[in-house]
Structure formats: structure tokens, C-alpha cells
Design a protein around this motif. Sequence first.
Motif, PDB file in Angstrom:
ATOM      1  N   LEU A 434      30.343 -42.122 108.220  1.00 30.72           N
ATOM      2  CA  LEU A 434      31.749 -41.733 108.430  1.00 30.72           C
ATOM      3  C   LEU A 434      32.683 -42.650 107.650  1.00 30.72           C
ATOM      4  N   ALA A 435      32.365 -43.953 107.653  1.00 30.99           N
ATOM      5  CA  ALA A 435      33.212 -44.906 106.951  1.00 30.99           C
ATOM      6  C   ALA A 435      33.199 -44.591 105.460  1.00 30.99           C
ATOM      7  N   GLU A 436      32.020 -44.261 104.963  1.00 31.88           N
ATOM      8  CA  GLU A 436      31.875 -43.932 103.549  1.00 31.88           C
ATOM      9  C   GLU A 436      32.687 -42.652 103.233  1.00 31.88           C
ATOM     10  N   LEU A 437      32.597 -41.680 104.159  1.00 28.78           N
ATOM     11  CA  LEU A 437      33.296 -40.405 103.969  1.00 28.78           C
ATOM     12  C   LEU A 437      34.808 -40.619 103.950  1.00 28.78           C
ATOM     13  N   ALA A 438      35.276 -41.499 104.842  1.00 26.42           N
ATOM     14  CA  ALA A 438      36.723 -41.674 104.984  1.00 26.42           C
ATOM     15  C   ALA A 438      37.343 -42.458 103.836  1.00 26.42           C
ATOM     16  N   SER A 439      36.507 -43.181 103.099  1.00 27.44           N
ATOM     17  CA  SER A 439      37.128 -44.076 102.117  1.00 27.44           C
ATOM     18  C   SER A 439      37.834 -43.276 101.025  1.00 27.44           C
ATOM     19  N   GLY A 440      39.093 -43.593 100.816  1.00 25.13           N
ATOM     20  CA  GLY A 440      39.885 -42.921  99.790  1.00 25.13           C
ATOM     21  C   GLY A 440      40.478 -41.598 100.236  1.00 25.13           C
ATOM     22  N   ARG A 441      40.213 -41.171 101.482  1.00 23.97           N
ATOM     23  CA  ARG A 441      40.797 -39.912 101.943  1.00 23.97           C
ATOM     24  C   ARG A 441      41.791 -40.192 103.071  1.00 23.97           C
ATOM     25  N   THR A 442      42.797 -39.341 103.177  1.00 21.26           N
ATOM     26  CA  THR A 442      43.734 -39.453 104.292  1.00 21.26           C
ATOM     27  C   THR A 442      42.966 -38.998 105.528  1.00 21.26           C
ATOM     28  N   THR A 443      42.843 -39.881 106.507  1.00 17.18           N
ATOM     29  CA  THR A 443      41.940 -39.568 107.620  1.00 17.18           C
ATOM     30  C   THR A 443      42.617 -39.711 108.984  1.00 17.18           C
ATOM     31  N   LEU A 444      42.364 -38.717 109.809  1.00 18.29           N
ATOM     32  CA  LEU A 444      42.853 -38.753 111.185  1.00 18.29           C
ATOM     33  C   LEU A 444      41.611 -38.824 112.069  1.00 18.29           C
ATOM     34  N   VAL A 445      41.488 -39.882 112.859  1.00 15.34           N
ATOM     35  CA  VAL A 445      40.287 -40.054 113.689  1.00 15.34           C
ATOM     36  C   VAL A 445      40.657 -39.992 115.156  1.00 15.34           C
ATOM     37  N   ILE A 446      39.899 -39.240 115.921  1.00 15.20           N
ATOM     38  CA  ILE A 446      40.053 -39.323 117.374  1.00 15.20           C
ATOM     39  C   ILE A 446      39.032 -40.339 117.830  1.00 15.20           C
ATOM     40  N   ALA A 447      39.497 -41.430 118.364  1.00  9.43           N
ATOM     41  CA  ALA A 447      38.562 -42.495 118.690  1.00  9.43           C
ATOM     42  C   ALA A 447      38.231 -42.472 120.175  1.00  9.43           C
ATOM     43  N   HIS A 448      36.961 -42.563 120.457  1.00  9.93           N
ATOM     44  CA  HIS A 448      36.547 -42.628 121.856  1.00  9.93           C
ATOM     45  C   HIS A 448      36.110 -44.042 122.209  1.00  9.93           C
ATOM     46  N   ARG A 449      35.791 -44.804 121.162  1.00  6.92           N
ATOM     47  CA  ARG A 449      35.391 -46.190 121.385  1.00  6.92           C
ATOM     48  C   ARG A 449      36.288 -47.067 120.545  1.00  6.92           C
ATOM     49  N   LEU A 450      36.863 -48.036 121.167  1.00  6.36           N
ATOM     50  CA  LEU A 450      37.809 -48.859 120.425  1.00  6.36           C
ATOM     51  C   LEU A 450      37.133 -49.687 119.345  1.00  6.36           C
ATOM     52  N   SER A 451      35.851 -50.038 119.583  1.00  3.81           N
ATOM     53  CA  SER A 451      35.178 -50.915 118.628  1.00  3.81           C
ATOM     54  C   SER A 451      35.121 -50.289 117.235  1.00  3.81           C
ATOM     55  N   THR A 452      35.115 -48.958 117.176  1.00  3.73           N
ATOM     56  CA  THR A 452      34.938 -48.304 115.878  1.00  3.73           C
ATOM     57  C   THR A 452      36.235 -48.174 115.092  1.00  3.73           C
ATOM     58  N   ILE A 453      37.364 -48.486 115.715  1.00  4.27           N
ATOM     59  CA  ILE A 453      38.609 -48.211 115.004  1.00  4.27           C
ATOM     60  C   ILE A 453      39.435 -49.455 114.704  1.00  4.27           C
ATOM     61  N   LYS A 454      38.827 -50.592 114.971  1.00  2.00           N
ATOM     62  CA  LYS A 454      39.567 -51.837 114.722  1.00  2.00           C
ATOM     63  C   LYS A 454      40.089 -51.894 113.292  1.00  2.00           C
ATOM     64  N   ASP A 455      39.282 -51.307 112.383  1.00  2.30           N
ATOM     65  CA  ASP A 455      39.649 -51.416 110.975  1.00  2.30           C
ATOM     66  C   ASP A 455      40.589 -50.310 110.508  1.00  2.30           C
ATOM     67  N   ALA A 456      40.975 -49.432 111.421  1.00  2.00           N
ATOM     68  CA  ALA A 456      41.876 -48.349 111.003  1.00  2.00           C
ATOM     69  C   ALA A 456      43.181 -48.960 110.491  1.00  2.00           C
ATOM     70  N   ASP A 457      43.795 -48.275 109.512  1.00  2.00           N
ATOM     71  CA  ASP A 457      45.040 -48.813 108.960  1.00  2.00           C
ATOM     72  C   ASP A 457      46.143 -48.758 109.999  1.00  2.00           C
ATOM     73  N   GLU A 458      46.044 -47.758 110.867  1.00  2.00           N
ATOM     74  CA  GLU A 458      47.055 -47.655 111.908  1.00  2.00           C
ATOM     75  C   GLU A 458      46.409 -47.037 113.145  1.00  2.00           C
ATOM     76  N   ILE A 459      46.830 -47.499 114.308  1.00  4.29           N
ATOM     77  CA  ILE A 459      46.313 -46.917 115.545  1.00  4.29           C
ATOM     78  C   ILE A 459      47.509 -46.340 116.294  1.00  4.29           C
ATOM     79  N   VAL A 460      47.355 -45.113 116.757  1.00  5.03           N
ATOM     80  CA  VAL A 460      48.456 -44.477 117.477  1.00  5.03           C
ATOM     81  C   VAL A 460      47.966 -44.120 118.878  1.00  5.03           C
ATOM     82  N   THR A 461      48.707 -44.545 119.871  1.00  2.00           N
ATOM     83  CA  THR A 461      48.327 -44.188 121.239  1.00  2.00           C
ATOM     84  C   THR A 461      49.053 -42.905 121.616  1.00  2.00           C
ATOM     85  N   ILE A 462      48.286 -41.920 122.040  1.00  2.00           N
ATOM     86  CA  ILE A 462      48.880 -40.636 122.415  1.00  2.00           C
ATOM     87  C   ILE A 462      48.764 -40.457 123.924  1.00  2.00           C
ATOM     88  N   GLU A 463      49.898 -40.280 124.549  1.00  2.00           N
ATOM     89  CA  GLU A 463      49.898 -40.056 125.988  1.00  2.00           C
ATOM     90  C   GLU A 463      50.844 -38.912 126.282  1.00  2.00           C
TER      91      GLU A 463
END
Length: 497
Positions: A434-463
Motif C-alpha cells: 500500500l505504501a508503495e502504491l500510495a507514493s506519488g499519488r494523491t491518497t485518501l486513507v481510511i485508517a483503522h489502526r493509528l500505527s499505520t498512519i503516523k507517516d501520513a502527510d495530514e490526519i483528519v479526524t471525522i466525527e
Amino acid sequence: HVMGVRMESRMRQDLFNQYERMSFSYFDRHNIGDLMSRVSNDLFDISEAAHHGPEWIIICSIEIIGSFVILALISWRLSLALALTTALLFAYSLVANKRLADLFRDNRKKISQVNSQLEDSLAGARVVKSFASEDVESEKFARSNEAYLASKVRNYRGMGIFTATVSGFTGILYTVIVVYGGLLIADGQLTPVDLATYALYVSMFLSPIMTILDFTEMFQKAKAGFERFVEVLDTIPDVEDKPGAPALRMGAGRVRFEAVRFSYDGENDVIRGLDLSLEPGKTVALVGPSGGGKSTTCALLPRFYDVRSGSITIDGQDVRDVTQRSLREAIGMVQQDVYLFDGTIGENIAYGKPGATLDEIHAAARAANIAEFVEGLPHGYDTEVGERGTRLSGGQKQRIAIARVFLKNPPILILDEATSALDNESEHAVQEALAELASGRTTLVIAHRLSTIKDADEIVTIEDGRAVECGTHEELLALDGTYARYHRMQFEGVHTL
Ligand code: ADP
């Protein structure tokens, strides 16, 4: 008959093409079994009536008119009586047919319920087994099956009454002719030979009338099916291209959600004024409580549903102003629930790019960390995956889905992370892919585990359908808001949101 099956085949194709045009909301509202029933059961009666109808109407009309002229030449008085009784018969059949039509309509509904129940139970066969609830399913099926049986019985009873009454009418008709003919003979206005000839000829007149009455029954059946066919064709898809809409012109890949509101039912908004901005080539992760609207947000970008107000733009173009095809070609999705089509692994990967060469498929598999596994199989890329990929593990299916998207090579990505459902090793392989796939592309991730998104450029909390916080991992922790709370929860042993 050939004409009939050709019509049926064209209608079946029309129906299928119409299903393909429908948007997500249509499939939210309709049951697959019902949609299948419309294709498989309803069309048969239509084609029967459609090819017998013109044939019978033409032949019978000629026979009725011809024999009536001959009968009128023998005795116009008797023929008048004959015409009157026949008119009565037709009047009765009109009334009876209305009742029959209701029965046929009910019948269509009931068989479609049987199919829906069947589809539901078979699709969930594995759940049924795991709960050992075969009896419960059997009972549910028996209920819809019995309802269908009862409807069929009402059908045949209705048809029986109709046929018996029609037979009664023909008896009356003969009686009228013999009695009235007798009176005419007594009166000297008719010879016994003429009456005998007349009575014999009446059967020539009656048999096409019987055929037409039979046909009206067949016609009603077809009409019931046809109504259901037209109902589908008349449905305007909720999401449609604007007339003359241009294709999406991809630029850097900047995505913006501005004051987006959306509701599934037209009343209760699920997304309530969402603003979101995705910079070209960057990854934005959505986190938040279940039901907060993360998946819905992702479904709005490829225009699976249309926003109620606000707008979503890609490089300045509103997603509603461009063709759906070009929009969806620009967006790749990897969902939690991977759907593989019945066929081989190679075919399933190639779904990302019809006509892909073997080399491209292999390269995509390598990029998705699945090549080693596939190449180790006795049949390699020609291995059958089984219906919906039942012969593969969750992680393998996920990586095939990722390979598909590699092959598609879209500039924008939507990832619904499902790694929480995977074992550590698969998770690692999937994460890497997934990391390889996302590189260089505009990516929107729904994260279920916080450990996997620490490196995201931006994190948005949706409530509650709104973006309540946004920033990098460190910024959000410093903010000590919702995200920080989730983060603490994870470290206290709660691993998923
Ligand atoms: P999340 O992905 O954050 O868990 P969702 O976007 O799936 O949240 O759901 C947001 C809300 O929309 C929930 O209240 C859910 O019940 C509702 N919802 C989701 N999908 C549908 C649908 N297809 N039809 C109707 N309501 C839906």
C-alpha cells in the motif's frame, strides 16, 4: 419462436445494461434476487406472448370475420343472436382479466421473493453453517416458497373459473342457436339443412375466439412481467453524466471537498459541512469513530453518490461536471471487502486494465507483494480463485486487489485499510504494498489502526460528518483532542477504532 427468443434476448440485454447504469443507491435499495428474477423469470412470459400474439391475432381475426360472413349469409337472424352472445362473452373476459392480472402480478412478486430469499441464504451459506442455522434458513425459505405456492394456487383457481365460465358461455351459445334456430324453422324462416350447416359452422367461428381468449390470459401474464421490466428501464439513475460533459483533465491531482453535505435518505445528513483538502501526491488519513462518515466521504469522491450541497473538485473541476468514466479512471480504490470475480488470479489482476500484457500483470503482482506467492502455485497466474476468491486468504485477496490498482495506475487513490483483519505477516506485506502504491499519488486513507498512519502527510479526524481536527501526527498529539484520545486508547490495548 425464433423471433420471440430474439426479443427476449434483446430485452435481457437492455435490462442488464440498465442495471449497469444504476448508481450505488439503487443497489442499496434493491435486492439482488429481485433484480435477477426480473431478468430470468419475467422475460419468458413476455417473449411467449410477444411472438404468439401477432400470429394469433392476425390468423384468428381472419377466421372470425370469414366464418361470421358465411354464417351471416346462411342466416342473419341467427348470426345476430350469435354476435350478441359473443359480445357478452368478451365483456365477461374483460372483467375477469382484470382480476387475473392482479393475480399474475402477485405471482411475479412472490417468485421474486423466493429468488431473493434463495440468494440471501446461499450468499450467506458460510454464516449459516457457522451458526448451524440451516433449519432457520430452511424455514425462511419454506415461508416464501409457500407464499409462492399459495399465489400459484390462487392463479390456477382464477384461471379455472375463467375457463369454466367461457365453456359455459359456449354451451349457452349452442343452446341459443338450436332453440332460436328451431323457432325460426317452425316459423318457416330457416330450413333444417341450413340450421345443421349453421351449427357445424359455429365451431369454425368459436375456435379462434377460444384462442383469442386463451391469448388474453397469456397477455395478462406477459403484462405483469412487462410492467416490472418497464419499471427498471424507467428508473433514471441517481448519478448521471451531464449532457455533453467533458472528460476529467487531470492536473497535479489536487482534491477539495467544500462545505459538503450529504444524506443517504434525503433527510438525515450523514456528512454535515465537510471541508477537506488533499494536496497533489500527499496522503491524507481519515480517523474517527465508526459511523462518523469516513467511508461515505470516500464514496463521494468517485461520485458513487452525489453531494446534497457543497462541492467536490479535482484540479478545479467539479466531479459532477465531468464524465463518470473519466472520473473513475482517475481514481483507484482498495476496499476492505475485496471482490474477486470467478476466474483466474491473472484475470482478476488484469481487471485493473483490460487488455494488459502478461508482463504488466507480473509487474503489478510484484509491486503488490503477491508475485512470489502466485508464482509458487502449481498453476501460477492461471490458478482459479473460486467464487469471490474463496480459495485465497484475506491477505492474498487484498494484495490481488492492490495489484489491480497498480495496473490501473490512477493518479488518485482511496484506501480503506483492512489490515486489522490480517495476521502480522500479511499485514506487513499489505502495508508495504500500500505504501508503495500510495507514493506519488494523491491518497485518501481510511485508517483503522493509528500505527499505520503516523507517516501520513495530514490526519483528519471525522466525527458526525465533520472534520474536527487536522494536522500531522505530532500536531494532533500536541493539540490533545480527539486524536490524542484515540492514540492513548490504542496504547492502553484497544487496537482498532
Ligand atoms: P465510517 O466509515 O466512519 O464508519 P460511514 O460513512 O460508513 O462511517 O457511515 C456514516 C453513517 O452513514 C452511518 O450512520 C451509517 O449508518 C450510514 N450509512 C452508511 N452507508 C449507508 C447506506 N448505504 N445507506 C444508508 N445509510 C448508510
